[in-house]
Scaffold this motif. Structure first.
Motif, short mmCIF file in Angstrom:
data_model
loop_
_atom_site.label_atom_id
_atom_site.label_comp_id
_atom_site.label_asym_id
_atom_site.label_seq_id
_atom_site.Cartn_x
_atom_site.Cartn_y
_atom_site.Cartn_z
N ALA B 101 0.83 -1.21 0.00
CA ALA B 101 0.00 0.00 0.00
C ALA B 101 0.86 1.25 0.00
O ALA B 101 0.63 2.18 -0.77
N GLY B 102 1.89 1.26 0.84
CA GLY B 102 2.75 2.44 0.91
C GLY B 102 3.50 2.68 -0.39
O GLY B 102 3.62 3.82 -0.85
N LEU B 103 4.02 1.59 -0.99
CA LEU B 103 4.77 1.76 -2.24
C LEU B 103 3.85 2.22 -3.37
O LEU B 103 4.25 3.04 -4.20
N SER B 104 2.61 1.71 -3.40
CA SER B 104 1.72 2.09 -4.51
C SER B 104 1.38 3.57 -4.44
O SER B 104 1.43 4.28 -5.46
N VAL B 105 1.05 4.09 -3.25
CA VAL B 105 0.72 5.51 -3.18
C VAL B 105 1.98 6.36 -3.32
O VAL B 105 1.95 7.45 -3.90
N GLY B 106 3.13 5.83 -2.83
CA GLY B 106 4.36 6.62 -2.90
C GLY B 106 4.82 6.82 -4.32
O GLY B 106 5.08 7.96 -4.75
N PHE B 107 4.93 5.74 -5.10
CA PHE B 107 5.45 5.89 -6.46
C PHE B 107 4.43 6.55 -7.39
O PHE B 107 4.81 7.27 -8.32
N SER B 108 3.12 6.31 -7.14
CA SER B 108 2.12 7.05 -7.92
C SER B 108 2.23 8.54 -7.65
O SER B 108 2.13 9.36 -8.57
N GLY B 109 2.44 8.90 -6.38
CA GLY B 109 2.59 10.31 -6.05
C GLY B 109 3.85 10.90 -6.66
O GLY B 109 3.85 12.06 -7.09
N LEU B 110 4.92 10.10 -6.70
CA LEU B 110 6.16 10.58 -7.32
C LEU B 110 5.93 10.89 -8.80
O LEU B 110 6.31 11.97 -9.30
N ALA B 111 5.25 9.95 -9.50
CA ALA B 111 5.00 10.16 -10.92
C ALA B 111 4.08 11.35 -11.15
O ALA B 111 4.32 12.20 -12.03
N ALA B 112 3.01 11.45 -10.32
CA ALA B 112 2.07 12.56 -10.49
C ALA B 112 2.75 13.89 -10.19
O ALA B 112 2.48 14.89 -10.86
N GLY B 113 3.63 13.92 -9.19
CA GLY B 113 4.33 15.16 -8.88
C GLY B 113 5.25 15.60 -10.01
O GLY B 113 5.33 16.79 -10.33
N PHE B 114 5.94 14.64 -10.63
CA PHE B 114 6.78 14.97 -11.80
C PHE B 114 5.92 15.58 -12.90
O PHE B 114 6.28 16.61 -13.49
N ALA B 115 4.77 14.91 -13.17
CA ALA B 115 3.90 15.40 -14.25
C ALA B 115 3.38 16.80 -13.93
O ALA B 115 3.38 17.68 -14.81
N ILE B 116 2.96 17.03 -12.69
CA ILE B 116 2.42 18.33 -12.32
C ILE B 116 3.49 19.40 -12.43
O ILE B 116 3.22 20.52 -12.88
N GLY B 117 4.73 19.06 -12.05
CA GLY B 117 5.80 20.04 -12.14
C GLY B 117 6.06 20.48 -13.57
O GLY B 117 6.13 21.67 -13.88
N ILE B 118 6.18 19.51 -14.46
CA ILE B 118 6.52 19.85 -15.84
C ILE B 118 5.36 20.57 -16.52
O ILE B 118 5.54 21.61 -17.18
N VAL B 119 4.13 20.05 -16.32
CA VAL B 119 2.95 20.69 -16.93
C VAL B 119 2.73 22.08 -16.32
O VAL B 119 2.39 23.03 -17.05
N GLY B 120 2.91 22.19 -15.01
CA GLY B 120 2.69 23.48 -14.37
C GLY B 120 3.66 24.54 -14.85
O GLY B 120 3.27 25.69 -15.09
#
Lengths: 106, 161
Positions: B101-120
């Protein structure tokens, strides 16, 4: 030469006054924008945390028959929903409030 | 007496290690993604605000969305930490579930944060020149955000097992 320099000084003083009043209006606008942004950011940060623990305590108190895992899940889902409602409010305000102030400015 | 209980295959002494690592990785990787998203879109906001300071309220949105990624990780980390216990009552199976559970939310959050940074970053710079890009930027940011939400859903589903 004397009149010319005076004219230049007068013009400069006028422009400086205009710039000052413009800066003051900009400052008040920035202050109101800061208040709005600060309010929504604190809402987004604190609303889910408060919702999580309030829901957990409240639901635990109301329905003792629920297992602890179910209470945790319910409060987590409730916190995430509250978070997205707050985010939606902020996006709505930023989209419509921003365009409103711009049209007012024009 | 208790040492024989702890040494049973179901409840080994290292059982809670996996749960602790799950809670830690949930918040660590989510915060990593959120920090990248905040920093990357923050440079875009700083560059854009020099010319169009009246758009600051609109352009803060990527930073807020990056912050929400960290809240996802926080929720899962708090849920897992609430279940942690001594090895006698905490089975190895629970530890594996919580690590997943921790790894799934952690790595999904890492990927989403990268996407938000670049798109933002790109979106905020573009919005300064063409305000009608704002709606598109919001839509792309929401699609980047739901990547983290999917990780949260899987993590909560795993947590109920």
């Amino acid at each position: 030469m004397n009149t010319k320099s005076k004219k230049g000084n007068g013009g400069g003083g006028d422009a400086g006054h205009n710039k000052l009043s413009k800066q003051q209006s900009d400052d008040s606008k920035d202050y109101s924008a800061l208040k709005v942004v600060l309010f929504y950011c604190s809402l987004i940060v604190f609303l889910p945390v408060v919702t999580f623990f309030a829901l957990k305590g409240y639901v635990l108190e109301r329905f003792f028959t629920m297992s602890e895992i179910k209470v945790n899940i319910g409060s987590a889902v409730g916190a995430v929903i509250a978070l997205h409602i707050a985010l939606g409010l902020y996006v709505y305000r930023a989209y419509f409030g921003g365009s409103k102030t711009q049209s007012k400015q024009d | 007496m208790s040492s024989t209980e702890q040494l049973s295959p179901e409840n080994p002494i290292y059982g809670p290690f996996f749960g602790v690592m799950g809670a830690a990785s949930a918040i660590i990787f989510s915060a990593l993604g959120a920090a990248y998203g905040t920093a990357k879109s923050g440079t875009g906001i700083a560059a854009m605000s020099v010319m169009r300071p009246e758009l600051i309220m609109k352009s803060i949105i990527p930073v807020v969305m990056a912050g929400i990624i960290a809240i996802y990780g926080l929720v899962v980390a708090v849920l897992i930490a609430g279940q942690l216990d001594t090895p006698v009552t905490y089975t190895l199976y629970k530890g594996f579930i919580h690590l997943g559970a921790g790894l799934s939310v952690g790595f999904s959050g890492l990927a989403a944060g990268f996407a938000i940074g670049i798109v933002g970053d790109a979106g905020v710079r573009g919005t300064a020149q063409q305000p009608r890009l704002f709606v598109g930027m919001i839509l792309i940011l929401i699609f980047a955000e739901v990547l983290g939400l999917y990780g949260l859903i899987v993590a909560i589903y795993l947590y109920t097992k």
